[in-house]
Design a protein around this motif. Structure first.
Motif, PDB file in Angstrom:
ATOM      1  N   ASP A  88      41.351   1.890  35.421  1.00  0.00           N
ATOM      2  CA  ASP A  88      42.773   1.890  35.754  1.00  0.00           C
ATOM      3  C   ASP A  88      43.376   0.514  35.500  1.00  0.00           C
ATOM      4  O   ASP A  88      42.710  -0.516  35.621  1.00  0.00           O
ATOM      5  CB  ASP A  88      43.002   2.264  37.220  1.00  0.00           C
ATOM      6  CG  ASP A  88      42.636   3.710  37.504  1.00  0.00           C
ATOM      7  OD1 ASP A  88      42.364   4.448  36.534  1.00  0.00           O
ATOM      8  OD2 ASP A  88      42.620   4.095  38.683  1.00  0.00           O
ATOM      9  N   VAL A 106      47.290  -1.512  36.388  1.00  0.00           N
ATOM     10  CA  VAL A 106      48.555  -1.411  37.111  1.00  0.00           C
ATOM     11  C   VAL A 106      49.563  -2.339  36.445  1.00  0.00           C
ATOM     12  O   VAL A 106      49.321  -3.539  36.275  1.00  0.00           O
ATOM     13  CB  VAL A 106      48.389  -1.796  38.593  1.00  0.00           C
ATOM     14  CG1 VAL A 106      49.738  -1.729  39.309  1.00  0.00           C
ATOM     15  CG2 VAL A 106      47.393  -0.873  39.266  1.00  0.00           C
ATOM     16  N   ASN A 153      53.369  -3.640  36.918  1.00  0.00           N
ATOM     17  CA  ASN A 153      54.536  -3.749  37.781  1.00  0.00           C
ATOM     18  C   ASN A 153      55.773  -4.021  36.935  1.00  0.00           C
ATOM     19  O   ASN A 153      55.783  -4.962  36.120  1.00  0.00           O
ATOM     20  CB  ASN A 153      54.348  -4.881  38.799  1.00  0.00           C
ATOM     21  CG  ASN A 153      53.254  -4.574  39.801  1.00  0.00           C
ATOM     22  OD1 ASN A 153      53.249  -3.522  40.424  1.00  0.00           O
ATOM     23  ND2 ASN A 153      52.303  -5.485  39.948  1.00  0.00           N
ATOM     24  N   ILE A 209      48.977   2.867  35.571  1.00  0.00           N
ATOM     25  CA  ILE A 209      49.846   3.120  36.721  1.00  0.00           C
ATOM     26  C   ILE A 209      51.037   2.172  36.626  1.00  0.00           C
ATOM     27  O   ILE A 209      50.869   0.951  36.618  1.00  0.00           O
ATOM     28  CB  ILE A 209      49.084   2.898  38.042  1.00  0.00           C
ATOM     29  CG1 ILE A 209      47.842   3.794  38.092  1.00  0.00           C
ATOM     30  CG2 ILE A 209      49.995   3.181  39.232  1.00  0.00           C
ATOM     31  CD1 ILE A 209      46.937   3.513  39.277  1.00  0.00           C
ATOM     32  N   ARG A 228      54.385   0.820  38.339  1.00  0.00           N
ATOM     33  CA  ARG A 228      55.042   0.703  39.637  1.00  0.00           C
ATOM     34  C   ARG A 228      56.202  -0.277  39.554  1.00  0.00           C
ATOM     35  O   ARG A 228      56.171  -1.196  38.743  1.00  0.00           O
ATOM     36  CB  ARG A 228      54.058   0.215  40.702  1.00  0.00           C
ATOM     37  CG  ARG A 228      52.896   1.156  40.962  1.00  0.00           C
ATOM     38  CD  ARG A 228      51.882   0.518  41.893  1.00  0.00           C
ATOM     39  NE  ARG A 228      50.767   1.423  42.173  1.00  0.00           N
ATOM     40  CZ  ARG A 228      49.630   1.038  42.741  1.00  0.00           C
ATOM     41  NH1 ARG A 228      49.458  -0.222  43.090  1.00  0.00           N
ATOM     42  NH2 ARG A 228      48.676   1.932  42.954  1.00  0.00           N
TER      43      ARG A 228
END
Length: 223
Positions: free
Chosen positions: A161, A163, A165, A209, A211
């Motif tokens: 994974d 992430v 932002n 992911i 966000r």
């Protein structure tokens, strides 16, 4: 929670104004409040020094707008825009010194743009376009304020994974990903939009992911 409380507060102010209990001036209250709230969201979201500087700048700009329109601060905008230019230059110098003085380490840092495994991109009233080809992309942070960011990851790979932002204020962000990545959008659009145009991968294993916040702007993730 912060967004919900902010919306409740603004709704209460409008209700009190409609009932005649308050006399609101949209020029004085709404626009500066949006800038301050956007700055607070940025400070709470960011994991980098540059993000804190951007959030603090939004808070300071909103506060100056509000104080000037309310009559508590007498200043000419001809004298104020050079101050913003000086502040931007100081932020660049501080970020440069932090990058140069940081000790060498094997761990990736969000403040080292040279390391392609982690991205830290900021576009303010301009554009940022970058292609990354690392085979171990770990994520990072993208900020677009009255500008645009275009991140091309189609020649990259993920081990597990990653992430990413994102933060867009009056701006847009485009992220291009390989066809074997699974994309999960966990952000919050505020008078803006999140859009995913990816093909479902045949196998699950590489997951990006996304966000963050998109305020009066847009985010697009596509193959």
């Amino acid at each position: 929670m912060i967004i919900g409380l902010f919306v409740i507060g603004v709704g209460m102010l409008f209700l009190l104004d409609n009932l005649g209990w308050l006399d609101l001036d949209l020029r004085i209250h709404i626009f500066p409040t949006i800038l301050i709230a956007a700055g607070i969201l940025k400070v709470l979201q960011t994991r980098t020094q540059s993000g804190v500087v951007v959030g603090g700048g939004l808070i300071a700009a909103g506060s100056l707008f509000m104080l000037k329109e309310m009559g508590y601060l007498a200043i000419d905008w001809r004298n104020l825009w050079p101050v913003f230019m000086i502040a931007a230059g100081v932020a660049v110098v501080i970020k440069s010194n932090l990058n140069r003085s940081a000790p060498a380490t094997n761990a990736p840092s969000l403040d080292k743009d040279a390391d392609e495994t982690v991205i830290n991109a900021t576009a303010i009233m301009g554009g940022f376009k970058r292609r990354i080809t690392t085979q171990d992309f770990k994520g990072g942070e993208i900020t677009a304020i009255m500008g645009g960011c275009d991140l091309d990851l189609r020649q990259s790979s993920i081990n597990g994974d990653a992430v990413l932002n994102v933060y867009a204020l009056f701006g847009g962000i485009t992220v291009k990903v390989p066809i074997d990545w699974t994309v999960m959008l966990e952000g919050t659009p505020i008078m803006g939009g999140f859009e995913e145009k990816t093909v479902p991968p045949a196998a699950v294993g590489k997951r990006l992911i996304v966000r963050g916040y998109v305020i009066m702007g847009g985010l697009e993730v596509r193959n």
